[in-house]
Design a protein around this motif. Structure first.
Motif, PDB file in Angstrom:
ATOM      1  N   LEU A 187       8.186   1.756  -8.144  1.00  0.00           N
ATOM      2  CA  LEU A 187       7.467   0.995  -9.379  1.00  0.00           C
ATOM      3  C   LEU A 187       6.719   2.011 -10.122  1.00  0.00           C
ATOM      4  CD1 LEU A 187       6.541  -1.978  -7.311  1.00  0.00           C
ATOM      5  CD2 LEU A 187       8.379  -2.231  -8.778  1.00  0.00           C
ATOM      6  N   ALA A 188       6.261   1.581 -11.295  1.00  0.00           N
ATOM      7  CA  ALA A 188       5.584   2.448 -12.169  1.00  0.00           C
ATOM      8  C   ALA A 188       4.195   2.884 -11.438  1.00  0.00           C
ATOM      9  CB  ALA A 188       5.426   1.840 -13.622  1.00  0.00           C
ATOM     10  N   ILE A 189       3.931   1.872 -10.747  1.00  0.00           N
ATOM     11  CA  ILE A 189       2.392   2.017 -10.042  1.00  0.00           C
ATOM     12  C   ILE A 189       2.424   3.266  -9.195  1.00  0.00           C
ATOM     13  CG2 ILE A 189       2.637   0.680  -8.078  1.00  0.00           C
ATOM     14  CD1 ILE A 189      -0.050  -0.828  -9.514  1.00  0.00           C
ATOM     15  N   ASP A 190       3.717   3.497  -8.516  1.00  0.00           N
ATOM     16  CA  ASP A 190       3.762   4.587  -7.754  1.00  0.00           C
ATOM     17  C   ASP A 190       3.413   5.905  -8.439  1.00  0.00           C
ATOM     18  OD1 ASP A 190       4.585   3.060  -5.703  1.00  0.00           O
ATOM     19  OD2 ASP A 190       6.648   3.477  -5.850  1.00  0.00           O
ATOM     20  N   ASN A 191       3.586   6.039  -9.835  1.00  0.00           N
ATOM     21  CA  ASN A 191       3.261   7.131 -10.573  1.00  0.00           C
ATOM     22  C   ASN A 191       1.745   7.456 -10.642  1.00  0.00           C
ATOM     23  OD1 ASN A 191       6.141   7.710 -11.124  1.00  0.00           O
ATOM     24  ND2 ASN A 191       5.869   6.405 -12.774  1.00  0.00           N
ATOM     25  N   ILE A 223      -2.873   3.561  -3.020  1.00  0.00           N
ATOM     26  CA  ILE A 223      -2.816   2.214  -3.908  1.00  0.00           C
ATOM     27  C   ILE A 223      -2.614   1.059  -3.411  1.00  0.00           C
ATOM     28  CG2 ILE A 223      -1.682   1.180  -6.170  1.00  0.00           C
ATOM     29  CD1 ILE A 223      -1.428   4.136  -7.075  1.00  0.00           C
ATOM     30  N   ASP A 224      -3.487  -0.022  -3.495  1.00  0.00           N
ATOM     31  CA  ASP A 224      -3.138  -1.364  -3.075  1.00  0.00           C
ATOM     32  C   ASP A 224      -2.766  -2.295  -4.328  1.00  0.00           C
ATOM     33  OD1 ASP A 224      -2.877  -3.963  -1.856  1.00  0.00           O
ATOM     34  OD2 ASP A 224      -5.189  -3.832  -1.345  1.00  0.00           O
ATOM     35  N   ALA A 225      -1.568  -2.577  -4.261  1.00  0.00           N
ATOM     36  CA  ALA A 225      -0.826  -3.442  -5.418  1.00  0.00           C
ATOM     37  C   ALA A 225      -0.166  -4.494  -4.811  1.00  0.00           C
ATOM     38  CB  ALA A 225      -0.638  -2.649  -6.518  1.00  0.00           C
ATOM     39  N   TRP A 226       0.199  -5.584  -5.489  1.00  0.00           N
ATOM     40  CA  TRP A 226       1.447  -6.314  -5.273  1.00  0.00           C
ATOM     41  C   TRP A 226       2.821  -5.705  -5.733  1.00  0.00           C
ATOM     42  CZ3 TRP A 226       0.825 -10.474  -2.688  1.00  0.00           C
ATOM     43  CH2 TRP A 226      -0.259 -11.164  -2.630  1.00  0.00           C
ATOM     44  N   ILE A 262       0.875  -0.984  -0.044  1.00  0.00           N
ATOM     45  CA  ILE A 262      -0.063   0.090   0.015  1.00  0.00           C
ATOM     46  C   ILE A 262       1.048   1.326   0.031  1.00  0.00           C
ATOM     47  CG2 ILE A 262      -1.801   1.327   1.086  1.00  0.00           C
ATOM     48  CD1 ILE A 262      -2.707  -1.295   2.368  1.00  0.00           C
ATOM     49  N   VAL A 263       0.738   2.010  -0.924  1.00  0.00           N
ATOM     50  CA  VAL A 263       1.476   3.490  -1.042  1.00  0.00           C
ATOM     51  C   VAL A 263       0.453   4.575  -1.038  1.00  0.00           C
ATOM     52  CG1 VAL A 263       3.674   2.546  -2.133  1.00  0.00           C
ATOM     53  CG2 VAL A 263       1.548   2.966  -3.561  1.00  0.00           C
ATOM     54  N   LEU A 264       0.576   5.466  -0.407  1.00  0.00           N
ATOM     55  CA  LEU A 264      -0.190   6.726  -0.292  1.00  0.00           C
ATOM     56  C   LEU A 264       0.445   8.021  -0.377  1.00  0.00           C
ATOM     57  CD1 LEU A 264      -2.306   7.039   2.953  1.00  0.00           C
ATOM     58  CD2 LEU A 264      -0.651   8.724   2.584  1.00  0.00           C
ATOM     59  N   SER A 265      -0.452   8.805  -0.887  1.00  0.00           N
ATOM     60  CA  SER A 265      -0.076  10.270  -1.371  1.00  0.00           C
ATOM     61  C   SER A 265      -0.994  11.200  -0.728  1.00  0.00           C
ATOM     62  CB  SER A 265       0.111  10.518  -2.566  1.00  0.00           C
ATOM     63  OG  SER A 265      -0.905  10.672  -3.359  1.00  0.00           O
ATOM     64  N   THR A 266      -0.505  12.288  -0.060  1.00  0.00           N
ATOM     65  CA  THR A 266      -1.479  13.363   0.367  1.00  0.00           C
ATOM     66  C   THR A 266      -0.639  14.721   0.069  1.00  0.00           C
ATOM     67  OG1 THR A 266      -2.341  14.080   2.608  1.00  0.00           O
ATOM     68  CG2 THR A 266      -0.083  13.011   2.751  1.00  0.00           C
ATOM     69  N   THR A 267      -1.597  15.597   0.374  1.00  0.00           N
ATOM     70  CA  THR A 267      -1.162  17.177   0.411  1.00  0.00           C
ATOM     71  C   THR A 267      -0.410  17.623   1.907  1.00  0.00           C
ATOM     72  OG1 THR A 267      -3.422  17.916   0.753  1.00  0.00           O
ATOM     73  CG2 THR A 267      -2.743  18.006  -1.577  1.00  0.00           C
ATOM     74  N   SER A 268      -0.845  16.766   2.925  1.00  0.00           N
ATOM     75  CA  SER A 268      -0.210  17.055   4.023  1.00  0.00           C
ATOM     76  C   SER A 268       1.375  17.113   4.334  1.00  0.00           C
ATOM     77  CB  SER A 268      -0.850  16.259   5.143  1.00  0.00           C
ATOM     78  OG  SER A 268      -0.343  16.377   6.584  1.00  0.00           O
ATOM     79  N   PRO A 269       1.954  17.975   4.671  1.00  0.00           N
ATOM     80  CA  PRO A 269       3.526  17.802   4.704  1.00  0.00           C
ATOM     81  C   PRO A 269       4.061  17.402   6.047  1.00  0.00           C
ATOM     82  CG  PRO A 269       2.826  20.335   5.265  1.00  0.00           C
ATOM     83  CD  PRO A 269       1.385  19.433   4.969  1.00  0.00           C
ATOM     84  N   GLN A 270       2.719  17.008   7.045  1.00  0.00           N
ATOM     85  CA  GLN A 270       3.434  16.533   8.268  1.00  0.00           C
ATOM     86  C   GLN A 270       3.783  15.007   8.369  1.00  0.00           C
ATOM     87  OE1 GLN A 270       0.162  14.915  11.097  1.00  0.00           O
ATOM     88  NE2 GLN A 270      -1.271  16.087   9.566  1.00  0.00           N
ATOM     89  N   ASP A 271       4.668  14.820   9.182  1.00  0.00           N
ATOM     90  CA  ASP A 271       5.539  13.768   9.222  1.00  0.00           C
ATOM     91  C   ASP A 271       4.395  12.267   9.680  1.00  0.00           C
ATOM     92  OD1 ASP A 271       7.005  11.590   9.775  1.00  0.00           O
ATOM     93  OD2 ASP A 271       8.482  12.457  11.097  1.00  0.00           O
ATOM     94  N   LEU A 272       4.087  11.557   8.745  1.00  0.00           N
ATOM     95  CA  LEU A 272       3.110  10.533   9.163  1.00  0.00           C
ATOM     96  C   LEU A 272       3.761   9.405  10.121  1.00  0.00           C
ATOM     97  CD1 LEU A 272       1.038  10.335   5.868  1.00  0.00           C
ATOM     98  CD2 LEU A 272       0.753  11.763   7.990  1.00  0.00           C
TER      99      LEU A 272
END
Length: 142
Positions: free
Chosen positions: A29-33, A102-105, A2-12
């Motif tokens: 990986l290309a999927i990160d794009n 995104i949830d992917a292998w 699972i990869v995540l993106s956000t507009t939040s600059p905070q340290d998750l």
């Protein structure tokens, strides 16, 4: 994975627990794009990978969101980890940030393997109903 993106600059990493971790290093990986927002995170579970969450395989996605059922056994830690993830996303949205994931292998290097985008209205899906769908992108809204 699972990869995540956000507009939040905070340290998750401030939300890291024994069941949920956020790490800055992505897979390259290309999927990160396919992620939309500038702040990007790998989401891990107690196993280090993303396998310790509630997750439906591609053949079961038609079940959608739903509470845990006796006929479909799930690990208690997986349920709790997924709820923890949900609460972090809900908090980011309450602070007017945008979030997707995104949830992917992790061996998928082809973004065409994504089966679609699911818009998740966090005001309509309860914490114990949320689960990931394999090979899907999620866009979270309120």
């Amino acid at each position: 994975m699972i990869v995540l993106s956000t507009t939040s600059p905070q340290d998750l990493t401030q939300y890291n627990t024994d069941l949920l971790t956020f790490e800055r290093e992505l897979t390259s990986l290309a999927i990160d794009n396919e992620l939309t927002y500038p702040e990007r995170w790998f989401v891990g579970s107690k196993h280090g990978c993303s396998c310790g969450f509630r997750n439906l395989s591609t053949s079961s996605i038609d079940l959608g969101f739903g509470v845990p059922e006796d006929w479909y056994p799930e690990e208690t830690d997986d349920i709790e980890a997924t709820i923890e993830f949900y609460l972090v996303i809900k908090k980011l949205l309450s602070e007017a940030h945008q979030v997707d994931c995104i949830d992917a292998w992790d061996n998928q290097d082809d973004q065409s393997s994504l089966l679609g985008t699911t818009v998740v209205n966090m005001n309509s899906v309860e914490p114990n109903e949320f689960r990931f769908f394999e090979n899907h992108k999620f866009e979270f809204v309120t």
